[in-house]
Design an enzyme around this catalytic site. Sequence first.
Site, PDB file in Angstrom:
ATOM      1  N   ASP A 140     -20.347 -21.063 -26.023  1.00 15.81           N
ATOM      2  CA  ASP A 140     -19.906 -21.253 -24.643  1.00 15.81           C
ATOM      3  C   ASP A 140     -21.119 -21.217 -23.701  1.00 15.81           C
ATOM      4  O   ASP A 140     -22.026 -20.395 -23.865  1.00 15.81           O
ATOM      5  CB  ASP A 140     -18.909 -20.150 -24.262  1.00 15.81           C
ATOM      6  CG  ASP A 140     -18.105 -20.504 -23.019  1.00 15.81           C
ATOM      7  OD1 ASP A 140     -16.905 -20.748 -23.134  1.00 15.81           O
ATOM      8  OD2 ASP A 140     -18.719 -20.538 -21.911  1.00 15.81           O
ATOM      9  N   ILE A 141     -21.119 -22.091 -22.712  1.00 10.98           N
ATOM     10  CA  ILE A 141     -22.247 -22.180 -21.778  1.00 10.98           C
ATOM     11  C   ILE A 141     -22.338 -20.941 -20.883  1.00 10.98           C
ATOM     12  O   ILE A 141     -23.405 -20.627 -20.347  1.00 10.98           O
ATOM     13  CB  ILE A 141     -22.109 -23.471 -20.936  1.00 10.98           C
ATOM     14  CG1 ILE A 141     -23.447 -23.942 -20.391  1.00 10.98           C
ATOM     15  CG2 ILE A 141     -21.081 -23.317 -19.824  1.00 10.98           C
ATOM     16  CD1 ILE A 141     -23.397 -25.339 -19.788  1.00 10.98           C
ATOM     17  N   ASN A 168      -6.552 -20.124 -23.452  1.00 10.95           N
ATOM     18  CA  ASN A 168      -5.961 -20.111 -22.115  1.00 10.95           C
ATOM     19  C   ASN A 168      -5.126 -21.378 -21.924  1.00 10.95           C
ATOM     20  O   ASN A 168      -5.564 -22.471 -22.282  1.00 10.95           O
ATOM     21  CB  ASN A 168      -7.073 -20.054 -21.069  1.00 10.95           C
ATOM     22  CG  ASN A 168      -7.904 -18.791 -21.192  1.00 10.95           C
ATOM     23  OD1 ASN A 168      -7.368 -17.707 -21.436  1.00 10.95           O
ATOM     24  ND2 ASN A 168      -9.214 -18.903 -21.049  1.00 10.95           N
ATOM     25  N   GLY A 221      -5.523 -19.545 -16.946  1.00 15.80           N
ATOM     26  CA  GLY A 221      -6.960 -19.634 -16.638  1.00 15.80           C
ATOM     27  C   GLY A 221      -7.656 -20.781 -17.345  1.00 15.80           C
ATOM     28  O   GLY A 221      -8.880 -20.781 -17.478  1.00 15.80           O
ATOM     29  N   GLN A 222      -6.883 -21.788 -17.785  1.00 18.29           N
ATOM     30  CA  GLN A 222      -7.503 -22.929 -18.460  1.00 18.29           C
ATOM     31  C   GLN A 222      -8.272 -23.778 -17.456  1.00 18.29           C
ATOM     32  O   GLN A 222      -7.746 -24.115 -16.389  1.00 18.29           O
ATOM     33  CB  GLN A 222      -6.418 -23.781 -19.149  1.00 18.29           C
ATOM     34  CG  GLN A 222      -6.979 -24.937 -19.963  1.00 18.29           C
ATOM     35  CD  GLN A 222      -5.901 -25.702 -20.739  1.00 18.29           C
ATOM     36  OE1 GLN A 222      -4.703 -25.445 -20.576  1.00 18.29           O
ATOM     37  NE2 GLN A 222      -6.327 -26.626 -21.581  1.00 18.29           N
ATOM     38  N   HIS A 241      -8.831 -25.434 -26.863  1.00 16.41           N
ATOM     39  CA  HIS A 241      -9.981 -24.783 -27.492  1.00 16.41           C
ATOM     40  C   HIS A 241      -9.658 -23.320 -27.683  1.00 16.41           C
ATOM     41  O   HIS A 241      -8.819 -22.758 -26.972  1.00 16.41           O
ATOM     42  CB  HIS A 241     -11.233 -24.952 -26.633  1.00 16.41           C
ATOM     43  CG  HIS A 241     -11.035 -24.633 -25.182  1.00 16.41           C
ATOM     44  ND1 HIS A 241     -10.435 -25.507 -24.317  1.00 16.41           N
ATOM     45  CD2 HIS A 241     -11.312 -23.527 -24.465  1.00 16.41           C
ATOM     46  CE1 HIS A 241     -10.363 -24.961 -23.117  1.00 16.41           C
ATOM     47  NE2 HIS A 241     -10.880 -23.749 -23.183  1.00 16.41           N
ATOM     48  N   HIS A 269     -11.404 -19.627 -27.919  1.00 14.00           N
ATOM     49  CA  HIS A 269     -12.586 -18.796 -27.691  1.00 14.00           C
ATOM     50  C   HIS A 269     -12.647 -17.757 -28.805  1.00 14.00           C
ATOM     51  O   HIS A 269     -11.690 -16.993 -28.992  1.00 14.00           O
ATOM     52  CB  HIS A 269     -12.480 -18.037 -26.357  1.00 14.00           C
ATOM     53  CG  HIS A 269     -12.368 -18.905 -25.134  1.00 14.00           C
ATOM     54  ND1 HIS A 269     -13.416 -19.093 -24.255  1.00 14.00           N
ATOM     55  CD2 HIS A 269     -11.331 -19.616 -24.628  1.00 14.00           C
ATOM     56  CE1 HIS A 269     -13.022 -19.877 -23.257  1.00 14.00           C
ATOM     57  NE2 HIS A 269     -11.764 -20.207 -23.454  1.00 14.00           N
TER      58      HIS A 269
HETATM   59  P1  5GP Z   1     -11.146 -22.313 -20.405  1.00 16.09           P
HETATM   60  O1  5GP Z   1     -11.474 -21.749 -19.047  1.00 16.09           O
HETATM   61  O2  5GP Z   1     -10.576 -23.704 -20.283  1.00 16.09           O
HETATM   62  O3  5GP Z   1     -10.338 -21.421 -21.270  1.00 16.09           O
HETATM   63  O4  5GP Z   1     -12.532 -22.420 -21.161  1.00 16.09           O
HETATM   64  C1  5GP Z   1     -13.462 -23.415 -20.932  1.00 16.09           C
HETATM   65  C2  5GP Z   1     -14.792 -22.861 -21.381  1.00 16.09           C
HETATM   66  O5  5GP Z   1     -15.712 -23.930 -21.505  1.00 16.09           O
HETATM   67  C3  5GP Z   1     -15.402 -21.864 -20.391  1.00 16.09           C
HETATM   68  O6  5GP Z   1     -15.585 -20.612 -21.023  1.00 16.09           O
HETATM   69  C4  5GP Z   1     -16.720 -22.525 -19.997  1.00 16.09           C
HETATM   70  O7  5GP Z   1     -17.768 -21.604 -19.835  1.00 16.09           O
HETATM   71  C5  5GP Z   1     -16.973 -23.492 -21.135  1.00 16.09           C
HETATM   72  N1  5GP Z   1     -17.719 -24.677 -20.767  1.00 16.09           N
HETATM   73  C6  5GP Z   1     -17.509 -25.454 -19.668  1.00 16.09           C
HETATM   74  N2  5GP Z   1     -18.367 -26.484 -19.664  1.00 16.09           N
HETATM   75  C7  5GP Z   1     -19.151 -26.350 -20.780  1.00 16.09           C
HETATM   76  C8  5GP Z   1     -20.225 -27.119 -21.323  1.00 16.09           C
HETATM   77  O8  5GP Z   1     -20.641 -28.145 -20.783  1.00 16.09           O
HETATM   78  N3  5GP Z   1     -20.783 -26.670 -22.472  1.00 16.09           N
HETATM   79  C9  5GP Z   1     -20.343 -25.546 -23.096  1.00 16.09           C
HETATM   80  N4  5GP Z   1     -20.965 -25.195 -24.231  1.00 16.09           N
HETATM   81  N5  5GP Z   1     -19.320 -24.798 -22.624  1.00 16.09           N
HETATM   82  C10 5GP Z   1     -18.734 -25.203 -21.473  1.00 16.09           C
END
Ligand code: 5GP
Length: 114
Positions: A30-31, A87, A93-94, A100, A102
């Site tokens: 994750d970034i 999420n 919180g998606q 995906h 985590h």
């Molecule tokens: P969500 O909030 O949808 O559950 O998770 C999305 C996740 O993707 C977040 O934890 C966010 O930090 C990660 N993310 C968003 N953009 C990028 C990216 O460009 N590269 C990577 N490696 N992770 C990303």
Amino acid sequence: MSDCLFCNIVEGEMDTDIVYDDDKVVAFEDINPQAPVHILIVPKKHIETISDIEADDYQLVGHIYKVANKLSEKYEIADEGFRIVSNCKDNGGQTVYHIHFHLLGGRQFQWPPG
Ligand code: 5GP
Ligand code: ZN
């Protein structure tokens, strides 16, 4: 380029270090990591939300858990334990609308989640 960030990563169009890759899923760090280990496990198939998972996808979801276990060994968090989070939509919180999982580990997590 797709307008889906994770489809672009799956297609290799982003400069992302892939830590696991097979015919069904990819995984990468994750970034914005929320724990010492924070890996995203992403199916290659574009499925927008957990609500959109269909019967045909059940094997894929099971496979994701198999990959999570494999990665938990690789990152040495299997013994101490870890958390898998998906999420779903606004209240969940998606932020990226391509499902995906985590995989989080390397520290103690609290319950209930925030
Ligand atoms: P969500 O909030 O949808 O559950 O998770 C999305 C996740 O993707 C977040 O934890 C966010 O930090 C990660 N993310 C968003 N953009 C990028 C990216 O460009 N590269 C990577 N490696 N992770 C990303
Ligand atoms: Zn996608």
